[in-house]
Design a protein around this motif. Structure first.
Motif, PDB file in Angstrom:
ATOM      1  N   LEU A   4       7.677   4.162   8.648  1.00  0.00           N
ATOM      2  CA  LEU A   4       6.259   4.144   8.817  1.00  0.00           C
ATOM      3  C   LEU A   4       5.635   4.328   7.568  1.00  0.00           C
ATOM      4  O   LEU A   4       6.526   5.556   6.793  1.00  0.00           O
ATOM      5  CB  LEU A   4       6.732   5.095   9.967  1.00  0.00           C
ATOM      6  N   ARG A   5       4.862   3.450   7.662  1.00  0.00           N
ATOM      7  CA  ARG A   5       4.268   3.434   6.661  1.00  0.00           C
ATOM      8  C   ARG A   5       2.759   4.594   6.323  1.00  0.00           C
ATOM      9  O   ARG A   5       2.587   5.383   5.551  1.00  0.00           O
ATOM     10  CB  ARG A   5       3.445   2.451   5.989  1.00  0.00           C
ATOM     11  N   ALA A   6       2.363   4.538   7.854  1.00  0.00           N
ATOM     12  CA  ALA A   6       0.600   6.092   7.564  1.00  0.00           C
ATOM     13  C   ALA A   6       0.347   5.635   9.485  1.00  0.00           C
ATOM     14  O   ALA A   6       0.621   4.782   9.876  1.00  0.00           O
ATOM     15  CB  ALA A   6      -0.130   5.149   7.224  1.00  0.00           C
ATOM     16  N   ARG A  63      -8.568   1.427   1.412  1.00  0.00           N
ATOM     17  CA  ARG A  63      -9.707   1.114   2.098  1.00  0.00           C
ATOM     18  C   ARG A  63      -9.624  -0.702   2.936  1.00  0.00           C
ATOM     19  O   ARG A  63     -10.192   0.096   4.191  1.00  0.00           O
ATOM     20  CB  ARG A  63     -10.580   0.407   1.481  1.00  0.00           C
ATOM     21  N   VAL A  64      -8.751  -1.007   2.622  1.00  0.00           N
ATOM     22  CA  VAL A  64      -8.298  -2.410   3.086  1.00  0.00           C
ATOM     23  C   VAL A  64      -7.541  -2.320   4.086  1.00  0.00           C
ATOM     24  O   VAL A  64      -7.804  -2.593   5.672  1.00  0.00           O
ATOM     25  CB  VAL A  64      -7.133  -3.153   2.672  1.00  0.00           C
ATOM     26  N   VAL A  65      -6.261  -0.881   4.229  1.00  0.00           N
ATOM     27  CA  VAL A  65      -5.660  -0.785   5.304  1.00  0.00           C
ATOM     28  C   VAL A  65      -6.491  -0.009   6.603  1.00  0.00           C
ATOM     29  O   VAL A  65      -6.544  -0.547   7.956  1.00  0.00           O
ATOM     30  CB  VAL A  65      -4.947   0.436   5.523  1.00  0.00           C
ATOM     31  N   ALA A  66      -7.462   0.601   5.656  1.00  0.00           N
ATOM     32  CA  ALA A  66      -8.229   1.322   7.383  1.00  0.00           C
ATOM     33  C   ALA A  66      -9.693  -0.117   7.831  1.00  0.00           C
ATOM     34  O   ALA A  66      -9.245   0.199   8.584  1.00  0.00           O
ATOM     35  CB  ALA A  66      -9.093   2.359   6.271  1.00  0.00           C
ATOM     36  N   HIS A  67     -10.080  -0.649   6.800  1.00  0.00           N
ATOM     37  CA  HIS A  67     -10.207  -1.532   7.871  1.00  0.00           C
ATOM     38  C   HIS A  67      -9.545  -2.929   8.426  1.00  0.00           C
ATOM     39  O   HIS A  67      -9.795  -3.031  10.134  1.00  0.00           O
ATOM     40  CB  HIS A  67     -11.141  -2.368   6.457  1.00  0.00           C
ATOM     41  N   GLY A  82       1.675  15.672   7.854  1.00  0.00           N
ATOM     42  CA  GLY A  82       0.207  16.195   7.143  1.00  0.00           C
ATOM     43  C   GLY A  82      -0.416  15.616   5.774  1.00  0.00           C
ATOM     44  O   GLY A  82      -1.432  15.576   5.780  1.00  0.00           O
ATOM     45  N   ALA A  83       0.252  14.585   5.790  1.00  0.00           N
ATOM     46  CA  ALA A  83      -0.014  13.530   4.990  1.00  0.00           C
ATOM     47  C   ALA A  83      -0.562  12.092   4.878  1.00  0.00           C
ATOM     48  O   ALA A  83      -2.055  11.390   4.247  1.00  0.00           O
ATOM     49  CB  ALA A  83       0.542  13.874   3.728  1.00  0.00           C
ATOM     50  N   ASN A  84      -0.278  11.552   5.618  1.00  0.00           N
ATOM     51  CA  ASN A  84      -0.041  10.421   5.617  1.00  0.00           C
ATOM     52  C   ASN A  84      -0.398   9.479   7.478  1.00  0.00           C
ATOM     53  O   ASN A  84      -0.667   8.482   8.255  1.00  0.00           O
ATOM     54  CB  ASN A  84       1.145   9.693   5.986  1.00  0.00           C
ATOM     55  N   LEU A  85      -0.869  10.642   8.127  1.00  0.00           N
ATOM     56  CA  LEU A  85      -1.612  11.245   9.220  1.00  0.00           C
ATOM     57  C   LEU A  85      -3.755  10.644   9.069  1.00  0.00           C
ATOM     58  O   LEU A  85      -3.661  11.553   9.039  1.00  0.00           O
ATOM     59  CB  LEU A  85      -1.635  11.575  10.550  1.00  0.00           C
ATOM     60  N   ILE A  86      -3.929   9.571   9.510  1.00  0.00           N
ATOM     61  CA  ILE A  86      -5.704   9.735   8.195  1.00  0.00           C
ATOM     62  C   ILE A  86      -6.206   9.526   9.963  1.00  0.00           C
ATOM     63  O   ILE A  86      -6.506   8.442  10.670  1.00  0.00           O
ATOM     64  CB  ILE A  86      -5.508   8.516   7.852  1.00  0.00           C
ATOM     65  N   ARG A  87      -7.054  10.590  10.158  1.00  0.00           N
ATOM     66  CA  ARG A  87      -8.397  10.569  11.057  1.00  0.00           C
ATOM     67  C   ARG A  87      -9.829  10.003  10.919  1.00  0.00           C
ATOM     68  O   ARG A  87     -10.154  10.361  10.320  1.00  0.00           O
ATOM     69  CB  ARG A  87      -8.069  11.337  11.425  1.00  0.00           C
ATOM     70  N   TYR A  88     -10.199   9.427  11.166  1.00  0.00           N
ATOM     71  CA  TYR A  88     -11.317   8.718  11.105  1.00  0.00           C
ATOM     72  C   TYR A  88     -12.289   9.558  11.987  1.00  0.00           C
ATOM     73  O   TYR A  88     -12.557   9.420  13.073  1.00  0.00           O
ATOM     74  CB  TYR A  88     -12.142   7.221  10.804  1.00  0.00           C
ATOM     75  N   ALA A 110       1.181  -0.992  -0.106  1.00  0.00           N
ATOM     76  CA  ALA A 110       0.188   0.052  -0.249  1.00  0.00           C
ATOM     77  C   ALA A 110       0.681   1.298   0.187  1.00  0.00           C
ATOM     78  O   ALA A 110       1.833   1.510   0.724  1.00  0.00           O
ATOM     79  CB  ALA A 110      -0.597  -0.182   1.226  1.00  0.00           C
ATOM     80  N   SER A 111       0.257   2.125  -0.979  1.00  0.00           N
ATOM     81  CA  SER A 111       1.484   3.433  -1.324  1.00  0.00           C
ATOM     82  C   SER A 111       0.596   4.840  -1.186  1.00  0.00           C
ATOM     83  O   SER A 111       1.364   5.505  -0.619  1.00  0.00           O
ATOM     84  CB  SER A 111       2.078   3.283  -2.358  1.00  0.00           C
ATOM     85  N   ASP A 112      -0.719   4.511  -1.087  1.00  0.00           N
ATOM     86  CA  ASP A 112      -1.499   6.525  -1.390  1.00  0.00           C
ATOM     87  C   ASP A 112      -2.155   5.766  -0.170  1.00  0.00           C
ATOM     88  O   ASP A 112      -3.193   4.613  -0.004  1.00  0.00           O
ATOM     89  CB  ASP A 112      -2.356   6.337  -3.088  1.00  0.00           C
ATOM     90  N   HIS A 113      -2.192   6.291   0.654  1.00  0.00           N
ATOM     91  CA  HIS A 113      -3.461   6.563   2.017  1.00  0.00           C
ATOM     92  C   HIS A 113      -4.422   7.860   1.692  1.00  0.00           C
ATOM     93  O   HIS A 113      -3.772   8.657   1.242  1.00  0.00           O
ATOM     94  CB  HIS A 113      -2.321   6.625   3.031  1.00  0.00           C
TER      95      HIS A 113
END
Length: 349
Positions: free
Chosen positions: A218-220, A44-48, A245-251, A38-41
């Protein structure tokens, strides 16, 4: 410092007694390949997968190892590093889940347990600590949430030691075996308090020179229902960082109140990273980043009312802007399960 180690058994022995014909384990075949590639965050698989990991971090090492084996990290190695000091409002639990080939490690922090009073005091222990963060030389000091910072520090050195073992091609377990390969991909995750701890650990990994070899893997960072961890100046510095800024993803699910915390009476706080809103069947980028929307502590009284209303049919559909009900990790897992993908229990998608 307490630790628990577990090795996940073969997923074939984890199937429900009455498995639907369409249900199969693992949920994702070769999940370690998907996590490594996985390179683009957000992905959907990583998130699940990480939402599921964060949800089951409220259990123990054996249970989390089993669930992540069902998800696709078969025969994983799982270690829990924890420290609890009630008088200091420390209740820190960090899980390290390592793929059986050693390539992938997930560092997952446990969140706020509903019946754990010390957990809630940790969340409420907002009194900021001023911490030098070496984004530049010399380091700039920022105010951070005292309770979150203290809990990350409590287990940090043992966690970093385990990550260094993985980087060297060893098991994350204290007396574990040599792994077939060295760590290639590291993910951080957590729900609620766990998400705040994951975000703070990410800042430490990205800014401490001694942690640079680990940070390069660290990927994400994926967090769910995460509160804010520091002042607006820290948030801006993190947003300006190429990785954070780009790879910390908050749901944020529905009207979850926790991402709006701490309240403004505690002082100025702000989020950083990319925010996505999720609900039943939908996930989208936030039109505007969540801010401190509660002016005082009395505003928090609305959130428990919303939780109770969901148990009563007559009031279930009232449009609450702050809700504890929406904070449950099960909602994040359900909302982020891709269509057609089975659950961690083998239920068909």
């Amino acid at each position: 410092m307490k630790t628990q180690d577990s090795v996940a058994p073969d997923y074939r022995y984890l199937r429900p007694l009455k498995k639907p014909e369409s249900a199969t384990f693992p949920v994702y075949k070769k999940l370690e390949d998907l996590l490594t590639q996985a390179s683009d965050h957000p992905d959907r698989v990583v998130a699940h997968a990480l939402a599921t990991c964060a949800g089951y971090a409220y259990s123990d090492a054996a249970t989390l190892a089993m669930i992540m084996a069902r998800m696709g990290l078969e025969s994983n190695e799982c270690r829990l590093v924890s420290q609890t000091v009630d008088a200091m409002f420390i209740c820190s639990h960090a899980f390290l889940v390592q793929s059986d080939d050693g390539r992938v490690v997930i560092l997952c922090y446990r969140g706020t347990q509903p019946m754990n009073f010390i957990n809630w005091l940790t969340d409420a222990d907002v009194n900021p600590e001023t911490v030098p963060v070496p984004f530049a030389d010399p380091p700039v000091s920022f105010a951070v949430h005292g309770g979150f910072y203290r809990n990350v520090r409590a287990t940090r050195h043992e966690v970093v030691h385990a990550l260094q073992r993985a980087l060297d091609g060893r098991s994350v377990r204290a007396k574990g075996k040599a792994m077939p390969q060295r760590m290639e991909a590291l993910y951080l995750t957590g729900h609620s308090l766990g998400g705040a701890m994951a975000a703070m650990m990410a800042v430490m990994l990205r800014t401490e020179p001694a942690y640079a070899p680990i940070a390069r893997k660290l990927r994400a960072v994926y967090t769910y229902g995460q509160p804010m961890i520091g002042e607006p100046g820290l948030a801006k510095a993190c947003d300006d960082d190429e990785f954070l800024g780009a790879n910390l993803i908050r749901y944020v699910y529905g009207s979850d109140v926790v991402p709006q915390l701490p309240p403004t009476v505690s002082g100025p706080f702000a989020h950083f990273g990319r925010e996505l809103h999720c609900g039943p069947g939908t996930t989208q980028d936030a039109a505007a980043r969540t801010t401190q929307q509660l002016g005082n502590l009395t505003g928090l009284a609305i959130a428990p009312v919303a939780f109770i209303s969901h148990q009563l049919r007559l009031f279930r559909n009232l449009p609450f802007q702050q809700s504890l009900y929406d904070h449950g990790p099960q909602h994040y897992i359900s909302a982020l399960t891709p269509a057609g993908v089975s659950s961690e229990y083998g239920d068909p998608g």
